[in-house]
Design a protein around this motif. Sequence first.
Motif, PDB file in Angstrom:
ATOM      1  N   UNK A  81      12.766   1.034  -9.393  1.00 48.77           N
ATOM      2  CA  UNK A  81      13.806   0.885  -8.449  1.00 48.77           C
ATOM      3  C   UNK A  81      13.350  -0.209  -7.492  1.00 48.77           C
ATOM      4  N   UNK A  82      12.069  -0.461  -7.420  1.00 41.08           N
ATOM      5  CA  UNK A  82      11.729  -1.458  -6.047  1.00 41.08           C
ATOM      6  C   UNK A  82      11.530  -2.832  -6.772  1.00 41.08           C
ATOM      7  N   UNK A  83      11.624  -2.799  -8.308  1.00 43.61           N
ATOM      8  CA  UNK A  83      11.619  -4.134  -8.853  1.00 43.61           C
ATOM      9  C   UNK A  83      12.968  -5.027  -8.686  1.00 43.61           C
ATOM     10  N   UNK A  84      12.692  -6.329  -8.642  1.00 42.07           N
ATOM     11  CA  UNK A  84      14.084  -7.305  -8.867  1.00 42.07           C
ATOM     12  C   UNK A  84      14.807  -6.628  -9.824  1.00 42.07           C
ATOM     13  N   UNK A 119      -0.515   5.241 -15.266  1.00 48.84           N
ATOM     14  CA  UNK A 119      -1.020   6.360 -14.779  1.00 48.84           C
ATOM     15  C   UNK A 119      -0.010   7.207 -13.803  1.00 48.84           C
ATOM     16  N   UNK A 120       1.134   6.450 -13.459  1.00 50.15           N
ATOM     17  CA  UNK A 120       2.162   7.090 -12.593  1.00 50.15           C
ATOM     18  C   UNK A 120       2.714   8.167 -13.045  1.00 50.15           C
ATOM     19  N   UNK A 121       3.225   9.164 -12.183  1.00 44.66           N
ATOM     20  CA  UNK A 121       3.971  10.477 -12.589  1.00 44.66           C
ATOM     21  C   UNK A 121       5.257   9.846 -12.578  1.00 44.66           C
ATOM     22  N   UNK A 122       6.143  10.515 -13.526  1.00 48.18           N
ATOM     23  CA  UNK A 122       7.582  10.119 -13.446  1.00 48.18           C
ATOM     24  C   UNK A 122       8.270   9.625 -12.231  1.00 48.18           C
ATOM     25  N   UNK A 123       8.156  10.503 -11.167  1.00 44.06           N
ATOM     26  CA  UNK A 123       8.659  10.280  -9.850  1.00 44.06           C
ATOM     27  C   UNK A 123       8.288   9.112  -9.423  1.00 44.06           C
ATOM     28  N   UNK A 124       6.859   8.923  -9.516  1.00 39.48           N
ATOM     29  CA  UNK A 124       6.615   7.441  -9.127  1.00 39.48           C
ATOM     30  C   UNK A 124       6.844   6.302  -9.758  1.00 39.48           C
ATOM     31  N   UNK A 125       7.028   6.406 -11.086  1.00 36.79           N
ATOM     32  CA  UNK A 125       7.505   5.407 -11.790  1.00 36.79           C
ATOM     33  C   UNK A 125       8.912   5.206 -11.599  1.00 36.79           C
ATOM     34  N   UNK A 160       0.759  -1.135  -0.186  1.00 40.86           N
ATOM     35  CA  UNK A 160      -0.020  -0.103   0.002  1.00 40.86           C
ATOM     36  C   UNK A 160       0.794   1.299  -0.123  1.00 40.86           C
ATOM     37  N   UNK A 161       0.625   2.243  -0.858  1.00 38.99           N
ATOM     38  CA  UNK A 161       1.345   3.568  -0.990  1.00 38.99           C
ATOM     39  C   UNK A 161       0.465   4.319   0.147  1.00 38.99           C
ATOM     40  N   UNK A 162       1.354   4.858   1.095  1.00 44.31           N
ATOM     41  CA  UNK A 162       0.719   5.823   1.993  1.00 44.31           C
ATOM     42  C   UNK A 162       1.257   7.163   1.749  1.00 44.31           C
ATOM     43  N   UNK A 163       0.623   8.278   2.519  1.00 41.53           N
ATOM     44  CA  UNK A 163       1.185   9.686   2.190  1.00 41.53           C
ATOM     45  C   UNK A 163       2.685   9.463   2.516  1.00 41.53           C
ATOM     46  N   UNK A 164       3.249  10.481   1.458  1.00 43.60           N
ATOM     47  CA  UNK A 164       4.511  10.538   1.641  1.00 43.60           C
ATOM     48  C   UNK A 164       5.290   9.449   0.338  1.00 43.60           C
ATOM     49  N   UNK A 165       4.458   9.167  -0.254  1.00 42.42           N
ATOM     50  CA  UNK A 165       4.778   8.031  -1.454  1.00 42.42           C
ATOM     51  C   UNK A 165       5.614   6.883  -0.873  1.00 42.42           C
ATOM     52  N   UNK A 166       5.524   6.444   0.260  1.00 40.76           N
ATOM     53  CA  UNK A 166       6.105   5.221   0.816  1.00 40.76           C
ATOM     54  C   UNK A 166       5.207   4.020   0.575  1.00 40.76           C
ATOM     55  N   UNK A 167       5.922   2.963   0.377  1.00 43.35           N
ATOM     56  CA  UNK A 167       5.099   1.690  -0.179  1.00 43.35           C
ATOM     57  C   UNK A 167       5.402   0.811   1.242  1.00 43.35           C
ATOM     58  N   UNK A 168       4.278   0.507   1.781  1.00 40.81           N
ATOM     59  CA  UNK A 168       4.339  -0.353   2.925  1.00 40.81           C
ATOM     60  C   UNK A 168       3.475  -1.660   2.851  1.00 40.81           C
ATOM     61  N   UNK A 169       3.968  -2.552   3.743  1.00 33.79           N
ATOM     62  CA  UNK A 169       3.316  -3.879   3.839  1.00 33.79           C
ATOM     63  C   UNK A 169       2.072  -3.909   4.738  1.00 33.79           C
ATOM     64  N   UNK A 170       0.805  -4.377   4.323  1.00 33.82           N
ATOM     65  CA  UNK A 170      -0.224  -4.651   5.203  1.00 33.82           C
ATOM     66  C   UNK A 170      -0.578  -5.887   4.967  1.00 33.82           C
ATOM     67  N   UNK A 171      -0.488  -6.600   6.270  1.00 34.11           N
ATOM     68  CA  UNK A 171      -0.678  -8.023   6.291  1.00 34.11           C
ATOM     69  C   UNK A 171      -2.217  -8.303   5.949  1.00 34.11           C
ATOM     70  N   UNK A 172      -2.591  -9.417   5.302  1.00 38.86           N
ATOM     71  CA  UNK A 172      -3.800  -9.739   4.908  1.00 38.86           C
ATOM     72  C   UNK A 172      -4.709 -10.013   6.260  1.00 38.86           C
ATOM     73  N   UNK A 173      -4.116 -10.305   7.246  1.00 33.53           N
ATOM     74  CA  UNK A 173      -4.833 -10.356   8.720  1.00 33.53           C
ATOM     75  C   UNK A 173      -5.460  -8.921   8.928  1.00 33.53           C
ATOM     76  N   UNK A 174      -4.843  -7.888   8.447  1.00 35.81           N
ATOM     77  CA  UNK A 174      -5.249  -6.652   8.900  1.00 35.81           C
ATOM     78  C   UNK A 174      -6.289  -6.096   7.918  1.00 35.81           C
TER      79      UNK A 174
END
Length: 445
Positions: A186-189, A175-181, A47-61
Amino acid sequence: MSAQRVFVARLAGCLVFDPVGDRVGKVRDVVVVYREGGSPRVVGLVVEIPGKRRVFVSITRITSIGAGQVITTGLINVRRFEPRAGEVRVIAEILGRQVRFRDGSGTATIEDIAITQAPSGLWNVTQLFVRRPKTSASPFAKGATQFTTWAEVQEADASAGDPQSAEQLIATYADLKPADLAISLLELPEERRVEVAAELPDERLADALEEMQEQDQVELLRALDDERVADVLDQMQPDDAADLIAQLPEDDREHLLQLMQPEEAEDVRMLLNYAPNSAGGLMTTEPVIMSADATVAEALALIRREELAPALAAAVFLTLPPYEPPTGRFLGVVHYQRMLRHPPHERLGALVDQGLEAVHVDASIAEVSRTLASYNLVSVPVVDDGDRLVGVVTIDDILDHLLPDDWRSRDEEDAALKRSAAAHTGSINIVGNQAARSGSAGIRR
């Protein structure tokens, strides 16, 4: 949670809310783990939260998935997501993969994956939506599609050069802006990153590279062939292309310049002649340049071009001919806002900002910064010894050099992100340093 089936490609971009309806962020991916003798199991969402950070949200949440939205319990750990051993991202790593049917009927490409909630509350991969290879030579023909199960196929070893393999992932990036792209790449293997970069359009890859640190730029371009690199450099802003090429060995630098379009290479060569921390090293060579006899209507027509960056569209620069840098003698600047206050037939020469002076090509960053700040500008003209306009320095060029080298990194933003997330999501319990002191740190699930 009620039993249901959700397709992952359609889940991407869905909004995530906490129990009281405050927005948490957006779904960017689904994380699964492979199991022997069964289909992959879903362990959580990226999940991408404010600040453009991508975090993990467990399926149990997750309490609900459906109707274009996801509901969480409200407990989010804001540490940046990094895949653990055995975890695979569906959109980033599975969509676009080749599979082989176990009954020997051929191969297909995964275009989407359905996840279904079991009675236990857990989510599993249950169906694949795949496309068979096309059987017609027509460029408009497409292969037949079908649903299948994980048990009916096995993953094939697709070559890294297969253009189909990255198609689905690139579609999710549309639909991603250049900075988000840039962040997404960079997050890909590494292997997947190169595969996707190879299939991105030149202009789109150029936009993303401009948002990366120079080390990341060089590492990615080294994985591409020289002709493709030259094509991408042609699409970059000359100052960004010059900064990138300057990081390469002299032989590689000259080789790429030879492969670039002559006009683009000429601009880059000129920029490489200036000190990196001077106005000449910072400037771009593509401002809007016109004659003093041009009209407001003609100027507005030029600056409304979609491909023109906002900072460059904020002003028109007047010179004597020729009107390509290095131009004839620099005459002055006409700001966009002033043009709006005059009739379309008004000559630009009558609207020049008399109080603004250009900076010399050898001016320091400090001098350029003072000029921008003193006159509340987003761009400042740069002239040579002959008072000819050679380019303009924009506010983003200055910020790139004033900010720390690692300003694009998310690793140092934990404290700010916690404050931002708390401000934006109200009742969400953010797990961070405070949670660590209470014994809950390190628990991602």
